[in-house]
Write an enzyme that holds these catalytic residues in place. Structure first.
Site, mmCIF file in Angstrom:
data_model
loop_
_atom_site.group_PDB
_atom_site.id
_atom_site.type_symbol
_atom_site.label_atom_id
_atom_site.label_comp_id
_atom_site.label_asym_id
_atom_site.label_seq_id
_atom_site.Cartn_x
_atom_site.Cartn_y
_atom_site.Cartn_z
ATOM 1 C CD GLU A 12 -8.558 -27.223 26.614
ATOM 2 O OE1 GLU A 12 -9.412 -28.063 26.260
ATOM 3 O OE2 GLU A 12 -8.596 -26.633 27.712
ATOM 4 C CB THR A 59 -0.263 -3.449 6.164
ATOM 5 O OG1 THR A 59 -1.480 -3.482 5.408
ATOM 6 C CG2 THR A 59 0.359 -2.067 6.060
ATOM 7 C CG ASP A 60 -3.121 -7.435 3.485
ATOM 8 O OD1 ASP A 60 -3.544 -6.596 4.303
ATOM 9 O OD2 ASP A 60 -3.655 -7.627 2.377
ATOM 10 C CE1 TYR A 111 -4.095 -0.087 -1.212
ATOM 11 C CE2 TYR A 111 -5.946 0.867 -0.034
ATOM 12 C CZ TYR A 111 -4.835 0.058 -0.052
ATOM 13 O OH TYR A 111 -4.480 -0.635 1.077
ATOM 14 C CE LYS A 114 -3.817 -4.528 7.956
ATOM 15 N NZ LYS A 114 -3.832 -4.618 6.473
ATOM 16 C CB THR A 159 -0.947 0.001 1.217
ATOM 17 O OG1 THR A 159 -1.845 -1.101 1.112
ATOM 18 C CG2 THR A 159 -1.744 1.289 1.298
#
Length: 363
Positions: free
Chosen positions: A320, A126-127, A60, A199, A46
């Site tokens: 667990e 950023t992903d 975008y 993120k 981005t």
């Protein structure tokens, strides 16, 4: 003052101004030499994106602007470092692959081995920033700073966050205070450790957080302020070396949810997965319909790491599930996507489950 004007002065004044000009030249050159040398490696994202209008902050196109344009857009970088740029990739980070990581890691190590490189900034979508940062945190072989940075708004947007984020990242990468801190992520005037950051928001500029353990520090006025260190080993202190690696073992993530079935797990196993990260509900719980398939997969040689989809907290070993009996690994505090990275690298070193568990508690 031009040579013509100096020539018209008395000999004494001419010598004075020539000497002054020489001194200014030397001082200017010395100032440039005292600034750190920071290399910016651009991968797209981005921060290099463009939108149809100045108010386009969604929809975008990522990875459109080249590294030279990114640098030119922030002339203030020259105040904090001698900056050079290199375009490594030009992709949206959701398309980042293991091969991209290996290429990037090798390039980072090669550059950091040079005496004329004091730090590296990586511009990134950023992903998957947190994943690339953690991978590099495990494979970089230098104490010099490596800082990942990006933007939540494209370069064409009103109040685009890319320029100030980039300025801050360069300042951090060139700071002696950042040496030995491991790979860092810089966003929104904050500094985070690669292992712990995530993120946490789809679109706002403050998307990157370290919710439980806390951020590493802040950056203000072009200077980083660190308030804690990380207790986990990283960079030069890890046992991972990618110099001769051309591929990583296939490790996939199976997501836990109500009414879960083993279909996805079975498909990954059939496709050749060497390891599975089970992103279980709660404390990594195993659904009754899926547990037998996980046990069978491990008996056939696939490594199973129990993680949690929750996002915070320690995954309790033998909590667990009886991990000792089942020969499973507990992910500790790593989220599923980072657990995948560590398991891939671990499998390049060992097939011993106890050793892999040690690595999860070490890194």
């Amino acid at each position: 003052m031009s040579k013509l004007r100096i020539a018209n002065l008395s000999p004494h004044l001419s010598h004075f101004f020539l000497a002054l000009a020489a001194l200014l030249f030397v001082l200017t050159g010395a100032h440039a030499q005292t600034r750190p040398n920071v290399m910016i490696l651009a991968t797209g994202g981005t921060i290099a994106g463009t939108g149809a209008t100045s108010t386009t902050t969604v929809g975008y196109t990522a990875a459109k602007i080249g590294v030279d344009q990114l640098i030119a857009a922030v002339p203030e970088l020259a105040k904090v470092a001698n900056v050079k740029g290199e375009q490594v990739f030009q992709i949206a980070s959701e398309s980042m692959t293991n091969e991209h990581w290996l290429t990037l890691g090798k390039r980072v190590n090669a550059l950091l081995a040079q005496s004329d490189v004091d730090g590296i900034v990586i511009t990134h979508g950023t992903d998957t920033t947190e994943e690339t940062a953690y991978f590099l945190n495990l494979v970089v072989k230098s104490r010099k700073p490596v800082v990942l940075v990006g933007a939540m708004r494209p370069s064409t947007a009103l109040s685009a966050d890319g320029p100030i984020n980039l300025y801050n990242a360069v300042a951090i990468a060139g700071s002696r205070d950042a040496v030995g801190k491991g790979v860092l992520v810089a966003f929104n005037d904050q500094i985070h450790f690669a292992r712990d950051v995530s993120k946490t928001n789809t679109s706002t500029p403050d998307a990157f957080k370290t919710p439980e353990l806390g951020l590493a520090g802040y950056i203000q006025g072009g200077k980083p302020f660190f308030y804690r260190t990380t207790a986990r080993k990283h960079t030069v202190d890890t046992e991972f070396d990618i110099a001769n690696l051309n591929a990583l073992p296939q490790v996939d993530i199976v997501y836990g949810y109500a009414n879960m079935s083993p279909v996805a797990l079975d498909a990954f196993i059939a496709a050749g997965a060497k390891g599975i990260i089970h992103a279980g509900v709660g404390n990594g719980s195993l659904a009754a319909r899926v547990k037998p398939a996980l046990i069978a997969a491990r008996k056939k040689g696939t490594f199973i790491v129990r993680a949690s989809r929750v996002g915070q907290g320690i995954l309790a070993r033998n909590g667990e599930a009886n991990d000792d009996e089942l020969d499973f690994v507990a992910a500790d505090t790593l989220n599923p996507q980072k657990a995948r990275i560590l398991l891939m690298l671990a499998l390049t070193k060992t097939n011993n489950t106890a050793e892999i568990q040690r690595m999860f508690y070490t890194y």
